[in-house]
Design a protein around this motif. Structure first.
Motif, short mmCIF file in Angstrom:
data_model
loop_
_atom_site.label_atom_id
_atom_site.label_comp_id
_atom_site.label_asym_id
_atom_site.label_seq_id
_atom_site.Cartn_x
_atom_site.Cartn_y
_atom_site.Cartn_z
N HIS A 185 0.83 -1.19 0.00
CA HIS A 185 0.00 0.00 0.00
C HIS A 185 0.88 1.26 0.00
CE1 HIS A 185 -3.58 -2.39 0.97
NE2 HIS A 185 -2.88 -3.00 1.91
N PRO A 186 0.40 2.38 -0.55
CA PRO A 186 -0.87 2.51 -1.26
C PRO A 186 -0.79 2.17 -2.75
CG PRO A 186 0.13 4.66 -0.99
CD PRO A 186 1.04 3.70 -0.28
N HIS A 187 0.38 1.79 -3.25
CA HIS A 187 0.46 1.44 -4.67
C HIS A 187 -0.21 0.10 -4.98
CE1 HIS A 187 4.08 4.21 -5.88
NE2 HIS A 187 3.04 4.87 -5.41
N THR A 188 -0.05 -0.85 -4.06
CA THR A 188 -0.58 -2.19 -4.29
C THR A 188 -1.07 -2.79 -2.98
OG1 THR A 188 1.28 -2.49 -5.80
CG2 THR A 188 -0.08 -4.42 -5.39
N ASP A 189 -2.25 -3.36 -3.02
CA ASP A 189 -2.71 -4.19 -1.92
C ASP A 189 -2.12 -5.58 -2.14
OD1 ASP A 189 -4.00 -5.81 -0.10
OD2 ASP A 189 -6.02 -5.15 -0.62
N PRO A 190 -1.24 -6.06 -1.25
CA PRO A 190 -0.62 -7.37 -1.48
C PRO A 190 -1.62 -8.51 -1.50
CG PRO A 190 -0.10 -6.55 0.72
CD PRO A 190 -0.75 -5.43 -0.02
N GLU A 191 -2.83 -8.26 -1.00
CA GLU A 191 -3.89 -9.28 -1.04
C GLU A 191 -4.91 -9.00 -2.13
OE1 GLU A 191 -5.48 -9.44 2.88
OE2 GLU A 191 -3.69 -10.36 3.75
N ALA A 192 -4.55 -8.14 -3.07
CA ALA A 192 -5.46 -7.82 -4.17
C ALA A 192 -5.84 -9.07 -4.94
CB ALA A 192 -4.82 -6.79 -5.10
N SER A 193 -7.02 -9.06 -5.52
CA SER A 193 -7.47 -10.19 -6.33
C SER A 193 -6.65 -10.26 -7.62
CB SER A 193 -8.94 -10.03 -6.68
OG SER A 193 -9.13 -8.95 -7.59
#
Length: 341
Positions: A55-63
């Motif tokens: 975060h905030p560039h990438t949620d490591p748990e993103a789908s």
């Protein structure tokens, strides 16, 4: 042989930024991509980006679908993704590689996160090369010094397990050489750790010009200093050759950067090598000459790109288009002096 690709790092928009006292707000991924895409020198543009998986560039748990949308966004600028930075630190997904079993388990979970996202980017087609970057995720060296040998062995054990996970996913890990990471805070301790892991096909070294300059000075390990204040050019390059001859065979990822000899930090990310603008008049490094020491034989070690790191630049500097043109110009000179990958 093909020319080395030129990448810009996205994490300068994140590292040292936040809501703690004295910090500036993060810069969004979209803005960092736009700034990178706008840079141009004699028709040459950046080829890609290296990317921080948090975060905030990438949620490591993103789908999977959310990650594919990020890949689409990056590709829309004509960029490839190269090396990824796994979210290994306390407060992200991971924890200390020299911690207890729970902490080390979290560290390995972060490696799995990095490998999962890498696989999605690879299958998308936006990523064709690069490594996954790690460190010991243990800030500072005081705790490590309480039992240096045992703590290095603990980190090495964690790294071995991490390297096995990466290898199973067709990835390689690169351990970042920086004075703030326990067990990795000097060139000698870094070398000892790499040799104890002993898996060069799966775990290597990520060299950064700014950070490894402080290795020479022995900032966090005076016993391993290779030069003393007031050194001559002859003394510097003799010492630089000593260091790079030891670490270059392990080097599988490379950051172009500048350093003025100072240590800098913000928030929890403290006592790190101070990255400076490429044309900083106080810069201690001949960037092109020093880069060549690390890039000799780059193709044999699987290096296909180089990346600029301007970690902890002020936001005003990051948002100034001239900053990126100057950086890109320097990157081109490094690539052209080195020749081909």
């Amino acid at each position: 042989m093909s020319a080395l690709k030129l990448h810009n790092a996205m994490w300068p928009g994140l590292v040292g930024k936040g809501d703690e006292e004295g910090q500036e707000p993060p810069i969004s991924l979209e803005k960092m991509l736009e700034l990178t895409a706008a840079a141009e020198v004699n028709g040459q543009k950046f080829d890609g980006i290296d990317y921080f998986l948090f975060h905030p560039h990438t949620d490591p748990e993103a789908s999977d679908d959310e990650l594919r949308k990020i890949a689409d966004l990056i590709a829309s600028h004509g960029f490839s993704v190269g090396s990824l930075v796994a979210p290994i630190w306390p407060g992200t997904v991971g924890d200390s590689a020299m911690g207890d079993d729970e902490a080390r388990g979290k560290f390995l979970d972060a490696i799995k996160v990095g490998c999962r996202i890498a696989k999605i980017f690879n299958e998308h087609g936006v990523r064709k090369y690069g490594v996954i970057r790690i460190d010991s995720a243990e800030f500072g060296v005081e705790k490590w010094r309480e039992d240096a040998k045992a703590n290095t062995s603990k980190i090495a054990s964690t790294f071995k397990e991490a390297a096995k996970i990466a290898a199973d996913h067709g990835e390689r890990l690169a351990a970042e050489g920086e004075i703030c990471w326990a067990g990795m805070h000097s060139w000698k301790d870094m070398l000892d750790l790499l040799e104890e892991v002993g898996m060069p096909e799966s775990l290597g070294f990520q060299a950064d010009l700014a950070h490894t300059y402080l290795y020479l000075l022995g900032y966090n390990a005076p016993e391993h200093a290779l030069v003393q204040p007031g050194y001559s050019d002859e003394e510097f390059y003799a010492a630089y050759k000593t260091m790079t001859d030891k670490l270059r065979p392990w080097t599988i990822d490379f950051h172009v950067a500048q350093n003025d000899g100072e240590v800098h930090g913000a928030g929890s990310h403290d006592k790190t090598g101070k990255h400076c603008p490429a044309d900083d008049p106080n810069g201690k490094l001949d960037i092109v000459k020093c880069s060549q020491y690390w890039l000799e034989g780059a193709e044999d070690r699987g290096i296909q790109h180089i990346c600029w790191d301007g970690c902890m630049f002020p936001n005003a500097m990051l948002e100034n288009p001239q900053t990126w043109n100057t950086i890109l110009d320097t990157m081109i000179k490094v690539r052209d002096a080195h020749g081909t990958a």
